[in-house]
Design an enzyme around this catalytic site. Structure first.
Site, short mmCIF file in Angstrom:
data_model
loop_
_atom_site.label_atom_id
_atom_site.label_comp_id
_atom_site.label_asym_id
_atom_site.label_seq_id
_atom_site.Cartn_x
_atom_site.Cartn_y
_atom_site.Cartn_z
N GLU A 227 40.86 11.32 -11.97
CA GLU A 227 42.57 11.47 -11.80
C GLU A 227 43.15 10.18 -12.94
O GLU A 227 42.57 9.32 -13.35
CB GLU A 227 43.07 10.70 -10.57
CG GLU A 227 42.27 11.45 -9.45
CD GLU A 227 42.59 11.35 -7.66
OE1 GLU A 227 42.35 11.89 -6.99
OE2 GLU A 227 43.44 10.38 -7.71
N CYS B 48 48.29 6.32 -16.91
CA CYS B 48 47.28 5.39 -16.51
C CYS B 48 46.09 6.08 -16.30
O CYS B 48 45.69 7.12 -15.62
CB CYS B 48 47.53 5.05 -15.00
SG CYS B 48 46.65 4.07 -14.09
N CYS C 213 33.89 3.72 -8.91
CA CYS C 213 33.94 2.70 -9.50
C CYS C 213 32.66 1.94 -8.55
O CYS C 213 32.39 2.17 -7.41
CB CYS C 213 35.05 1.98 -9.07
SG CYS C 213 35.48 0.10 -9.89
N CYS D 58 35.92 -3.69 -4.58
CA CYS D 58 36.91 -4.62 -4.38
C CYS D 58 37.66 -3.96 -2.80
O CYS D 58 37.58 -2.70 -2.60
CB CYS D 58 38.06 -4.37 -5.25
SG CYS D 58 37.71 -5.11 -6.80
N CYS E 63 40.78 -1.80 -2.27
CA CYS E 63 40.94 -0.58 -3.11
C CYS E 63 40.40 0.75 -2.41
O CYS E 63 39.12 0.68 -2.32
CB CYS E 63 40.48 -1.07 -4.65
SG CYS E 63 40.94 0.51 -5.67
N SER F 239 42.46 -3.13 -18.35
CA SER F 239 42.59 -4.04 -17.29
C SER F 239 41.38 -4.17 -16.60
O SER F 239 40.42 -3.34 -16.60
CB SER F 239 43.39 -3.32 -16.04
OG SER F 239 43.46 -4.05 -14.92
N HIS G 150 44.29 -11.60 -8.10
CA HIS G 150 44.40 -11.25 -6.62
C HIS G 150 44.11 -12.60 -5.87
O HIS G 150 44.52 -12.46 -4.55
CB HIS G 150 43.62 -10.34 -6.18
CG HIS G 150 43.70 -8.95 -6.87
ND1 HIS G 150 44.78 -8.44 -7.49
CD2 HIS G 150 42.68 -8.14 -7.50
CE1 HIS G 150 44.60 -7.30 -7.91
NE2 HIS G 150 43.29 -7.20 -8.17
N CYS H 65 48.59 2.36 -7.32
CA CYS H 65 47.67 1.41 -7.69
C CYS H 65 46.61 1.23 -6.45
O CYS H 65 47.17 1.15 -5.17
CB CYS H 65 48.01 0.19 -7.71
SG CYS H 65 49.15 -0.16 -9.31
N1 SAH Z 1 38.85 -2.16 -12.69
C1 SAH Z 1 39.85 -2.50 -13.38
C2 SAH Z 1 40.81 -1.32 -13.37
C3 SAH Z 1 41.76 -1.02 -12.22
S1 SAH Z 1 43.11 -1.38 -12.26
C4 SAH Z 1 40.82 -3.59 -12.80
O1 SAH Z 1 40.35 -3.89 -11.49
O2 SAH Z 1 41.53 -4.08 -13.24
C5 SAH Z 1 43.80 -0.94 -10.80
C6 SAH Z 1 44.91 -1.97 -10.05
O3 SAH Z 1 45.09 -1.93 -8.98
C7 SAH Z 1 43.98 -3.42 -10.16
O4 SAH Z 1 44.59 -4.50 -10.33
C8 SAH Z 1 43.64 -3.34 -8.80
O5 SAH Z 1 43.24 -4.67 -8.26
C9 SAH Z 1 45.00 -2.85 -8.18
N2 SAH Z 1 44.80 -2.33 -6.64
C10 SAH Z 1 43.71 -1.61 -6.20
N3 SAH Z 1 43.70 -1.42 -4.99
C11 SAH Z 1 45.18 -1.80 -4.72
C12 SAH Z 1 45.90 -1.37 -3.40
N4 SAH Z 1 45.57 -0.73 -2.51
N5 SAH Z 1 47.19 -1.90 -3.81
C13 SAH Z 1 47.93 -2.57 -4.74
N6 SAH Z 1 46.78 -2.51 -5.96
C14 SAH Z 1 45.65 -2.29 -5.80
#
Ligand code: SAH
Length: 356
Positions: free
Chosen positions: A90, A103, A110, A114, A117, A192, A216, A333
């Site tokens: 996506e 984006c 992945c 995390c 996510c 990122s 975070h 995100c």
């Molecule tokens: N793997 C890289 C690129 C992904 S960026 C990274 O972690 O930076 C996507 C961003 O959205 C990251 O900062 C991630 O932590 C954040 N994210 C993931 N799940 C989310 C959620 N449920 N709500 C808000 N932000 C989230």
């Protein structure tokens, strides 16, 4: 088949010359492709007929097929794109007043897991190659061009961890930023990372782009839980790599901080964050959590978000609260890959690659 999409003008010229084609053709072809969005050699009218047929046998100009396009009530568009081996990824186009930000994804799924996510639930599929990364940009630029608009920014904040696919990400960035290809400014490209520490320096050595770090949490104990990669690369090593990252004058690092109710959003968290960032040229993007059904984490109230942000601001840390965009189409995100729409539903949104 070789892909035109992975080549900078210089490389493409060399490759054509090796095949016995005049070098200046490279520039013509890339202008059609990147400048005007023309994918068919047959339509590149300044090439001879023989050359058009000949190129089509050896070179491909596509890596992804558009399967679905969802438009949010706020104008955000999620593109679901299919790879040659039928994986789906996506890309999300976010319109703002004077910006059109795409984006992009760097991997299928992945591997980082995390805890908050949605993409993590997919597990890891594979790395995207540079052609598949560049093609996300071409698809989005093509849609914008139809409305007389242009893509201005690219952020590697889609599915995947870009620094675990550094070689292809860097190759894609070279094509994106080459004046003879997609011609985006380096300052408008952001990579990122969740904190693959040794690769942060490596990225800095290879290309000059902006860096965002998904932080975070302000203690290793909590960050281990939210971002398991922290067990390999704890906070102190991550912040050290940030301090050493080559920042152009006046530029700043971004830190993403997803706010989760009662988990990392207290005043004490905010104060620890201020301390951690001390001495760094940095800004914080606070992202109120986008909830999803598979997780019990909740988004804090607007009040708590405001309090967290103002504690940072009062201490001189630049902070912006990222408004959630596209959450009605699971494009926000951390929502990418959250739901795979049934093919029938998908067909309702796209016809001939255009939105109805
Ligand atoms: N793997 C890289 C690129 C992904 S960026 C990274 O972690 O930076 C996507 C961003 O959205 C990251 O900062 C991630 O932590 C954040 N994210 C993931 N799940 C989310 C959620 N449920 N709500 C808000 N932000 C989230």
């Amino acid at each position: 088949m070789r892909s035109v999409l992975t080549h900078t003008p210089e490389e493409f010229r060399d490759a054509l010359v090796e095949e016995g084609v005049e070098g200046f053709r490279a520039q013509q072809i890339l202008r059609w492709l990147h400048g005007r969005g023309v994918r068919e050699f047959a339509e590149m009218s300044d090439l001879s007929r023989e050359l058009r047929a000949d190129l089509g046998n050896r070179w491909s100009t596509r890596a992804l097929e558009l399967r679905e396009a969802h438009v949010s009530s706020d104008g955000t568009e999620k593109l679901v794109l299919q790879t040659g081996d039928r994986s789906r990824i996506e890309a999300v186009m976010i319109p703002e007043q004077d910006r059109r930000t795409l984006c992009v994804s760097s991997q299928v799924g992945c591997s980082l897991d995390c805890s908050f996510c949605a993409t993590a639930r997919l597990g890891f599929g594979r790395n995207l190659d540079a052609a598949e990364i560049v093609d996300q940009v071409l698809h989005a630029s093509g849609r914008l061009r139809e409305r007389g608009e242009r893509l201005t920014h690219v952020v590697f904040m889609g599915m995947g961890e870009p620094l675990l696919n550094l070689r292809e990400v860097v190759r894609a960035i070279r094509v994106m930023t080459d004046p003879g290809a997609l011609a985006l400014s380096r300052r408008r490209i952001t990579v990122s990372t969740a904190g693959v520490v040794p690769r942060i320096a490596e990225l800095g050595r290879q290309v000059r782009v902006r860096l965002a770090v998904s932080l975070h949490a302000t203690t290793d104990e909590l960050r281990n839980e939210l971002v398991p990669l922290n067990r390999r690369f704890p906070l102190a090593s991550l912040l050290q790599a940030c301090r050493e990252f080559p920042l152009p004058p006046r530029d700043r690092l971004s830190f993403e901080y997803t706010l989760i109710d009662g988990v990392n959003d207290s005043e004490a968290d905010a104060r620890r964050l201020v301390k951690l960032l001390h001495g760094l040229r940095a800004k914080v993007n606070a992202i109120p959590l986008n909830e999803h059904p598979a997780s019990s984490y909740r988004r804090p109230s607007p009040d708590r978000v405001e309090r967290f942000a103002s504690t940072l601001a009062r201490s001189g840390v630049t902070v912006s609260v990222r408004r959630s965009r596209g959450d009605d189409i699971l494009a926000a995100c951390g929502q990418l890959g959250a739901v795979r729409a049934a093919p029938a539903a998908a067909d309702a949104t796209v016809s001939d690659g255009r939105l109805r």
